[in-house]
Scaffold this motif. Structure first.
Motif, PDB file in Angstrom:
ATOM      1  N   UNK A  58     -45.223  34.632  39.437  1.00 22.25           N
ATOM      2  CA  UNK A  58     -45.548  34.802  40.858  1.00 22.25           C
ATOM      3  C   UNK A  58     -44.380  34.332  41.723  1.00 22.25           C
ATOM      4  N   UNK A  59     -43.822  33.172  41.366  1.00 24.27           N
ATOM      5  CA  UNK A  59     -42.704  32.630  42.139  1.00 24.27           C
ATOM      6  C   UNK A  59     -41.481  33.536  42.055  1.00 24.27           C
ATOM      7  N   UNK A  60     -41.235  34.096  40.887  1.00 28.44           N
ATOM      8  CA  UNK A  60     -40.092  35.022  40.761  1.00 28.44           C
ATOM      9  C   UNK A  60     -40.246  36.228  41.669  1.00 28.44           C
ATOM     10  N   UNK A  61     -41.457  36.671  41.826  1.00 31.60           N
ATOM     11  CA  UNK A  61     -41.696  37.860  42.646  1.00 31.60           C
ATOM     12  C   UNK A  61     -41.721  37.547  44.135  1.00 31.60           C
ATOM     13  N   UNK A  62     -42.310  36.414  44.506  1.00 29.04           N
ATOM     14  CA  UNK A  62     -42.556  36.154  45.924  1.00 29.04           C
ATOM     15  C   UNK A  62     -41.634  35.138  46.582  1.00 29.04           C
ATOM     16  N   UNK A  67     -38.484  33.873  48.063  1.00 32.68           N
ATOM     17  CA  UNK A  67     -37.335  34.610  48.558  1.00 32.68           C
ATOM     18  C   UNK A  67     -36.006  33.905  48.399  1.00 32.68           C
ATOM     19  N   UNK A  68     -36.019  32.668  47.988  1.00 40.42           N
ATOM     20  CA  UNK A  68     -34.793  31.885  47.911  1.00 40.42           C
ATOM     21  C   UNK A  68     -33.927  32.333  46.732  1.00 40.42           C
ATOM     22  N   UNK A  69     -32.726  32.746  47.039  1.00 35.90           N
ATOM     23  CA  UNK A  69     -31.793  33.151  45.984  1.00 35.90           C
ATOM     24  C   UNK A  69     -31.278  31.942  45.208  1.00 35.90           C
ATOM     25  N   UNK A  70     -31.369  30.749  45.784  1.00 36.74           N
ATOM     26  CA  UNK A  70     -30.939  29.545  45.080  1.00 36.74           C
ATOM     27  C   UNK A  70     -31.977  29.127  44.042  1.00 36.74           C
ATOM     28  N   UNK A  71     -33.254  29.337  44.344  1.00 39.76           N
ATOM     29  CA  UNK A  71     -34.314  28.929  43.419  1.00 39.76           C
ATOM     30  C   UNK A  71     -34.578  29.951  42.324  1.00 39.76           C
ATOM     31  N   UNK A  72     -34.283  31.181  42.572  1.00 37.06           N
ATOM     32  CA  UNK A  72     -34.614  32.239  41.613  1.00 37.06           C
ATOM     33  C   UNK A  72     -34.043  32.004  40.223  1.00 37.06           C
ATOM     34  N   UNK A  73     -32.775  31.618  40.058  1.00 33.87           N
ATOM     35  CA  UNK A  73     -32.260  31.376  38.691  1.00 33.87           C
ATOM     36  C   UNK A  73     -32.968  30.210  37.989  1.00 33.87           C
ATOM     37  N   UNK A  74     -33.336  29.187  38.742  1.00 31.79           N
ATOM     38  CA  UNK A  74     -34.032  28.037  38.157  1.00 31.79           C
ATOM     39  C   UNK A  74     -35.420  28.452  37.685  1.00 31.79           C
ATOM     40  N   UNK A  75     -36.129  29.184  38.522  1.00 36.21           N
ATOM     41  CA  UNK A  75     -37.471  29.648  38.166  1.00 36.21           C
ATOM     42  C   UNK A  75     -37.389  30.585  36.963  1.00 36.21           C
ATOM     43  N   UNK A  76     -36.378  31.419  36.924  1.00 32.82           N
ATOM     44  CA  UNK A  76     -36.209  32.347  35.815  1.00 32.82           C
ATOM     45  C   UNK A  76     -36.001  31.600  34.493  1.00 32.82           C
ATOM     46  N   UNK A  77     -35.172  30.571  34.519  1.00 34.36           N
ATOM     47  CA  UNK A  77     -34.936  29.780  33.301  1.00 34.36           C
ATOM     48  C   UNK A  77     -36.223  29.084  32.864  1.00 34.36           C
ATOM     49  N   UNK A  78     -36.957  28.523  33.804  1.00 33.24           N
ATOM     50  CA  UNK A  78     -38.231  27.882  33.471  1.00 33.24           C
ATOM     51  C   UNK A  78     -39.173  28.894  32.831  1.00 33.24           C
ATOM     52  N   UNK A  79     -39.253  30.067  33.417  1.00 32.29           N
ATOM     53  CA  UNK A  79     -40.139  31.111  32.902  1.00 32.29           C
ATOM     54  C   UNK A  79     -39.749  31.495  31.469  1.00 32.29           C
ATOM     55  N   UNK A 123     -52.197  25.992  25.273  1.00 31.04           N
ATOM     56  CA  UNK A 123     -51.920  27.426  25.454  1.00 31.04           C
ATOM     57  C   UNK A 123     -52.355  27.866  26.849  1.00 31.04           C
ATOM     58  N   UNK A 124     -53.520  27.404  27.291  1.00 30.90           N
ATOM     59  CA  UNK A 124     -53.986  27.761  28.633  1.00 30.90           C
ATOM     60  C   UNK A 124     -53.041  27.204  29.697  1.00 30.90           C
ATOM     61  N   UNK A 125     -52.592  25.965  29.529  1.00 31.26           N
ATOM     62  CA  UNK A 125     -51.649  25.373  30.485  1.00 31.26           C
ATOM     63  C   UNK A 125     -50.336  26.149  30.502  1.00 31.26           C
ATOM     64  N   UNK A 126     -49.860  26.530  29.322  1.00 34.29           N
ATOM     65  CA  UNK A 126     -48.627  27.296  29.227  1.00 34.29           C
ATOM     66  C   UNK A 126     -48.770  28.646  29.928  1.00 34.29           C
ATOM     67  N   UNK A 127     -49.900  29.301  29.720  1.00 38.03           N
ATOM     68  CA  UNK A 127     -50.132  30.589  30.390  1.00 38.03           C
ATOM     69  C   UNK A 127     -50.193  30.426  31.901  1.00 38.03           C
ATOM     70  N   UNK A 128     -50.781  29.334  32.353  1.00 36.48           N
ATOM     71  CA  UNK A 128     -50.826  29.068  33.787  1.00 36.48           C
ATOM     72  C   UNK A 128     -49.417  28.894  34.361  1.00 36.48           C
ATOM     73  N   UNK A 129     -48.563  28.168  33.650  1.00 35.63           N
ATOM     74  CA  UNK A 129     -47.174  27.997  34.105  1.00 35.63           C
ATOM     75  C   UNK A 129     -46.467  29.346  34.126  1.00 35.63           C
ATOM     76  N   UNK A 130     -46.703  30.176  33.119  1.00 27.88           N
ATOM     77  CA  UNK A 130     -46.082  31.503  33.102  1.00 27.88           C
ATOM     78  C   UNK A 130     -46.545  32.359  34.275  1.00 27.88           C
TER      79      UNK A 130
END
Length: 77
Positions: A34-38, A40-52, A22-29
């Motif tokens: 953080x990555x979704x917010x900071x 800037x790559x529009x190519x990475x944003x959809x991938x990060x969003x799906x992971x989240x 649970x702690x590891x999962x929360x860390x990934x979240x």
């Protein structure tokens, strides 16, 4: 949760497997949020969003298992 619940349970050696997960999962979240917010790559944003989203949804059954194991270990002693 970390200073009281998790730290104390870790010292008593209770529910370490699912608790650590649970702690590891929360860390990934946190990191993916953080990555979704900071990031800037529009190519990475959809991938990060799906992971989240996937990690967040997988966390629901993991949390249920963690709570159930904690209740079981508490009732045993």
């Amino acid at each position: 949760l970390l200073p009281w619940h998790a730290w104390r349970a870790w010292q008593f050696r209770r529910n370490r497997g699912t608790g650590g997960s649970v702690i590891a999962l929360l860390l990934v979240l946190v990191l993916s949020a953080w990555a979704l917010y900071y990031v800037g790559s529009e190519a990475l944003r959809p991938v990060i969003s799906v992971v989240h989203w996937v990690v967040g949804l997988l966390g629901i059954p993991l949390l249920w298992v963690h709570v159930a194991q904690g209740r079981r270990s508490r009732s045993r002693g």
